[in-house]
Each structure stands twice: as C-alpha cells, then as structure tokens.
Design a protein around this motif. Structure first.
Motif, PDB file in Angstrom:
ATOM      1  N   GLY A  32      14.307  -6.364  -6.143  1.00 50.41           N
ATOM      2  CA  GLY A  32      14.449  -5.258  -5.218  1.00 50.41           C
ATOM      3  C   GLY A  32      13.605  -4.084  -5.666  1.00 50.41           C
ATOM      4  N   ALA A  33      13.123  -3.296  -4.715  1.00 55.14           N
ATOM      5  CA  ALA A  33      12.283  -2.144  -5.035  1.00 55.14           C
ATOM      6  C   ALA A  33      12.595  -0.991  -4.100  1.00 55.14           C
ATOM      7  CB  ALA A  33      10.814  -2.515  -4.916  1.00 55.14           C
ATOM      8  N   ILE A  34      12.531   0.223  -4.644  1.00 56.60           N
ATOM      9  CA  ILE A  34      12.647   1.451  -3.854  1.00 56.60           C
ATOM     10  C   ILE A  34      11.424   2.297  -4.175  1.00 56.60           C
ATOM     11  CG2 ILE A  34      13.984   3.539  -3.372  1.00 56.60           C
ATOM     12  CD1 ILE A  34      16.477   2.025  -4.405  1.00 56.60           C
ATOM     13  N   ALA A  35      10.748   2.790  -3.147  1.00 52.71           N
ATOM     14  CA  ALA A  35       9.574   3.637  -3.340  1.00 52.71           C
ATOM     15  C   ALA A  35       9.691   4.864  -2.433  1.00 52.71           C
ATOM     16  CB  ALA A  35       8.297   2.866  -3.028  1.00 52.71           C
ATOM     17  N   LEU A  36       9.080   5.965  -2.861  1.00 53.66           N
ATOM     18  CA  LEU A  36       9.029   7.206  -2.083  1.00 53.66           C
ATOM     19  C   LEU A  36       7.595   7.689  -2.025  1.00 53.66           C
ATOM     20  CD1 LEU A  36      12.010   9.118  -3.745  1.00 53.66           C
ATOM     21  CD2 LEU A  36      12.020   8.030  -1.492  1.00 53.66           C
ATOM     22  N   ASP A  37       7.224   8.310  -0.896  1.00 54.88           N
ATOM     23  CA  ASP A  37       5.886   8.871  -0.760  1.00 54.88           C
ATOM     24  C   ASP A  37       5.930  10.018   0.246  1.00 54.88           C
ATOM     25  OD1 ASP A  37       3.204   9.152  -1.315  1.00 54.88           O
ATOM     26  OD2 ASP A  37       2.571   7.314  -0.306  1.00 54.88           O
ATOM     27  N   ASP A  38       4.952  10.888   0.161  1.00 54.15           N
ATOM     28  CA  ASP A  38       4.753  11.994   1.113  1.00 54.15           C
ATOM     29  C   ASP A  38       6.012  12.823   1.335  1.00 54.15           C
ATOM     30  OD1 ASP A  38       2.059  11.421   1.489  1.00 54.15           O
ATOM     31  OD2 ASP A  38       2.521   9.884   2.969  1.00 54.15           O
ATOM     32  N   PRO A  62      -4.081  -0.069  -1.129  1.00 53.86           N
ATOM     33  CA  PRO A  62      -3.485  -0.448  -2.415  1.00 53.86           C
ATOM     34  C   PRO A  62      -3.787   0.535  -3.547  1.00 53.86           C
ATOM     35  CG  PRO A  62      -4.482  -2.353  -1.382  1.00 53.86           C
ATOM     36  CD  PRO A  62      -4.886  -1.157  -0.566  1.00 53.86           C
ATOM     37  N   SER A  63      -4.864   1.308  -3.433  1.00 51.74           N
ATOM     38  CA  SER A  63      -5.216   2.255  -4.485  1.00 51.74           C
ATOM     39  C   SER A  63      -4.426   3.562  -4.384  1.00 51.74           C
ATOM     40  CB  SER A  63      -6.711   2.563  -4.454  1.00 51.74           C
ATOM     41  OG  SER A  63      -7.046   3.162  -3.208  1.00 51.74           O
ATOM     42  N   GLY A  64      -3.669   3.760  -3.307  1.00 51.50           N
ATOM     43  CA  GLY A  64      -2.881   4.977  -3.137  1.00 51.50           C
ATOM     44  C   GLY A  64      -1.636   4.981  -4.015  1.00 51.50           C
ATOM     45  N   HIS A  65      -1.139   6.157  -4.314  1.00 55.91           N
ATOM     46  CA  HIS A  65      -0.015   6.318  -5.239  1.00 55.91           C
ATOM     47  C   HIS A  65       1.295   6.643  -4.522  1.00 55.91           C
ATOM     48  CE1 HIS A  65      -3.478   6.819  -7.875  1.00 55.91           C
ATOM     49  NE2 HIS A  65      -2.681   6.486  -8.867  1.00 55.91           N
ATOM     50  N   TYR A  66       2.390   6.289  -5.177  1.00 58.81           N
ATOM     51  CA  TYR A  66       3.751   6.591  -4.734  1.00 58.81           C
ATOM     52  C   TYR A  66       4.639   6.513  -5.969  1.00 58.81           C
ATOM     53  CZ  TYR A  66       3.752   1.477  -4.741  1.00 58.81           C
ATOM     54  OH  TYR A  66       3.601   0.156  -5.093  1.00 58.81           O
ATOM     55  N   ILE A  67       5.916   6.904  -5.843  1.00 59.51           N
ATOM     56  CA  ILE A  67       6.839   6.721  -6.957  1.00 59.51           C
ATOM     57  C   ILE A  67       7.751   5.547  -6.629  1.00 59.51           C
ATOM     58  CG2 ILE A  67       6.681   9.043  -7.895  1.00 59.51           C
ATOM     59  CD1 ILE A  67       9.344   9.710  -6.547  1.00 59.51           C
ATOM     60  N   PHE A  68       8.267   4.903  -7.685  1.00 56.92           N
ATOM     61  CA  PHE A  68       8.811   3.564  -7.528  1.00 56.92           C
ATOM     62  C   PHE A  68       9.879   3.271  -8.581  1.00 56.92           C
ATOM     63  CE2 PHE A  68       8.255  -0.922  -8.845  1.00 56.92           C
ATOM     64  CZ  PHE A  68       8.361  -1.586  -7.639  1.00 56.92           C
ATOM     65  N   ILE A  69      10.934   2.555  -8.199  1.00 58.21           N
ATOM     66  CA  ILE A  69      11.847   1.924  -9.157  1.00 58.21           C
ATOM     67  C   ILE A  69      12.062   0.487  -8.709  1.00 58.21           C
ATOM     68  CG2 ILE A  69      13.025   4.094  -9.732  1.00 58.21           C
ATOM     69  CD1 ILE A  69      15.497   2.914  -8.205  1.00 58.21           C
ATOM     70  N   LYS A  70      12.431  -0.379  -9.647  1.00 49.07           N
ATOM     71  CA  LYS A  70      12.703  -1.767  -9.274  1.00 49.07           C
ATOM     72  C   LYS A  70      13.999  -2.232  -9.912  1.00 49.07           C
ATOM     73  CE  LYS A  70       9.645  -3.562 -12.861  1.00 49.07           C
ATOM     74  NZ  LYS A  70       8.526  -4.422 -13.156  1.00 49.07           N
ATOM     75  N   SER A  71      14.596  -3.236  -9.286  1.00 51.32           N
ATOM     76  CA  SER A  71      15.832  -3.840  -9.783  1.00 51.32           C
ATOM     77  C   SER A  71      15.479  -5.042 -10.641  1.00 51.32           C
ATOM     78  CB  SER A  71      16.723  -4.272  -8.614  1.00 51.32           C
ATOM     79  OG  SER A  71      17.206  -3.152  -7.922  1.00 51.32           O
ATOM     80  N   SER A  72      15.098  -4.786 -11.868  1.00 49.77           N
ATOM     81  CA  SER A  72      14.794  -5.872 -12.802  1.00 49.77           C
ATOM     82  C   SER A  72      14.726  -5.296 -14.212  1.00 49.77           C
ATOM     83  CB  SER A  72      13.486  -6.573 -12.436  1.00 49.77           C
ATOM     84  OG  SER A  72      12.400  -5.693 -12.536  1.00 49.77           O
ATOM     85  N   PHE A  73      14.640  -6.175 -15.184  1.00 49.34           N
ATOM     86  CA  PHE A  73      14.565  -5.782 -16.583  1.00 49.34           C
ATOM     87  C   PHE A  73      13.446  -4.760 -16.779  1.00 49.34           C
ATOM     88  CE2 PHE A  73      13.034  -6.223 -20.914  1.00 49.34           C
ATOM     89  CZ  PHE A  73      14.208  -6.103 -21.622  1.00 49.34           C
ATOM     90  N   ALA A  87       0.859  -1.184   0.000  1.00 51.82           N
ATOM     91  CA  ALA A  87       0.000   0.000   0.000  1.00 51.82           C
ATOM     92  C   ALA A  87       0.894   1.233   0.000  1.00 51.82           C
ATOM     93  CB  ALA A  87      -0.901   0.008   1.235  1.00 51.82           C
ATOM     94  N   ASP A  88       0.322   2.371  -0.371  1.00 51.20           N
ATOM     95  CA  ASP A  88       1.106   3.604  -0.278  1.00 51.20           C
ATOM     96  C   ASP A  88       1.171   4.053   1.176  1.00 51.20           C
ATOM     97  OD1 ASP A  88      -1.525   4.621   0.084  1.00 51.20           O
ATOM     98  OD2 ASP A  88      -0.947   6.527  -0.800  1.00 51.20           O
ATOM     99  N   HIS A  89       1.951   5.074   1.462  1.00 51.95           N
ATOM    100  CA  HIS A  89       2.032   5.554   2.837  1.00 51.95           C
ATOM    101  C   HIS A  89       0.871   6.480   3.173  1.00 51.95           C
ATOM    102  CE1 HIS A  89       3.129   8.319   6.067  1.00 51.95           C
ATOM    103  NE2 HIS A  89       3.497   7.190   6.632  1.00 51.95           N
ATOM    104  N   THR A  90       0.455   7.333   2.219  1.00 53.14           N
ATOM    105  CA  THR A  90      -0.553   8.362   2.478  1.00 53.14           C
ATOM    106  C   THR A  90      -1.898   7.778   2.911  1.00 53.14           C
ATOM    107  OG1 THR A  90       0.462   9.617   0.682  1.00 53.14           O
ATOM    108  CG2 THR A  90      -1.642  10.427   1.508  1.00 53.14           C
ATOM    109  N   LEU A  91      -2.457   6.935   2.068  1.00 55.34           N
ATOM    110  CA  LEU A  91      -3.791   6.385   2.314  1.00 55.34           C
ATOM    111  C   LEU A  91      -3.758   5.031   3.015  1.00 55.34           C
ATOM    112  CD1 LEU A  91      -5.375   7.201  -1.176  1.00 55.34           C
ATOM    113  CD2 LEU A  91      -5.496   8.567   0.929  1.00 55.34           C
ATOM    114  N   GLN A  92      -2.595   4.403   3.012  1.00 58.41           N
ATOM    115  CA  GLN A  92      -2.455   3.044   3.567  1.00 58.41           C
ATOM    116  C   GLN A  92      -3.389   2.067   2.868  1.00 58.41           C
ATOM    117  OE1 GLN A  92      -0.195   2.202   6.351  1.00 58.41           O
ATOM    118  NE2 GLN A  92       0.626   4.097   5.546  1.00 58.41           N
TER     119      GLN A  92
END
Length: 179
Positions: free
Chosen positions: A166-172, A44-55, A37-42
C-alpha cells in the motif's frame, strides 16, 4: 503552494510520529506500488511525498508533516494606525474563506489511512478529513475549509496499513484565501 519539486518548502516533518514522509520521484526503481508520475508535472521525474505499508514500517505507525504556523491576524498592532489596520484585517479575515487544496494518492491492498488535521498553537487538533483504504490507482483532489480565529497549522498524517502493498502520496499542497 508546495509542489515538492525542489524540497519540502516550509513544511516540516513532525517530531511526534514514528517515521517521516519521503520526498521521491516515480523514476526511482521501485519494489512496491506508488504513483507512476507526480501530479504537478505528470512525469516520472516529478516529485511528491510518499509513505508505504511495508518494511521497515510496522502496521499502525504514523508519519506526520505540518505546515508553517498560519495566522488570521496581523502581529504589528502597536500604534493607532496599525491598530485600525489590524481591526479591519481581523474583520475581513473573519468573513473570508481559507482553505487547503491538495492532491492525494492512496492505492494498494493494505494501504492505511490519511488524516488531515487543523492544529492550533495551543495543540488542539480538529480532524478535517479521514480516508482509509484503497482510493484508486490515480491522483485525486480535495479542498478543505480552515476555520477559527487562532493561529494554526495543517497536519497530514499517514498511517501504515495492516500488511505490505500500500502507498499514500501527497502533491501540490496549496493554501488559499479563496474557495
């Protein structure tokens, strides 16, 4: 304040990187790890920015996103009254605390690194934070003090890890004059 619920706010994808941060929700079916889930709304429908370690990303590639240019001084200092105001403004700001508060998520076997910079308009970058590797399968918060008297931007740089999973996400992301 930017919670990414509608867009990137005034944050911009950096042109001097290898790929972009993605705006996403956890409700999108996923083949890899990421926050439930995102941090703001807690939710699954909430948004955040994201990168992943994969193709299609390769190990060591970077994604950067930057804040609008932030100023510690007023630009309208043309007459006596405005100059007095500007001097007082600079004195007040010199003794005030300015910080960035944000939530981050770094999880997975091959998660890379998250680096936060303060970049002046003269392109000098100072590292404020460097996190590498798995930080846990949950959102965590950081507050970083911003200093100096030049105009600047805050840059978030995500670096792809050495393998998939691996994944990195940022929110708020919040800029504040209080500490």
């Amino acid at each position: 304040h930017c919670n990414f619920e509608f867009d990137l706010c005034d944050w911009k994808q950096d042109e001097n990187d290898d790929f972009d941060w993605n705006l996403r929700t956890s409700s999108i079916p996923r083949l890899s790890i990421g926050p439930a889930a995102d941090h703001t709304l807690q939710e699954p429908s909430g948004h955040y920015i994201f990168i992943k370690s994969s193709f299609p990303q390769l190990p060591g590639q970077k994604a950067r996103i930057s804040s609008p240019v932030l100023s510690r001084r007023s630009k309208n200092c043309k007459n006596v009254f405005q100059i007095t105001y500007c001097i007082l403004n600079v004195i007040i700001l010199a003794y005030s605390c300015l910080q960035i508060l944000f939530y981050y998520y770094m999880y997975g076997t091959h998660v890379g690194s998250l680096i936060v910079y303060q970049r002046t308009t003269a392109q000098h970058e100072k590292v404020l934070l460097l996190l590498t590797g798995n930080q846990g399968n949950f959102w965590q918060s950081k507050a970083l003090t911003l200093d100096g008297d030049e105009d600047f931007q805050v840059i978030f740089e995500g670096i792809v890890g050495k393998g998939s999973g691996g994944a990195i996400a940022l929110d708020d992301l919040t800029l504040s004059r209080e500490c």
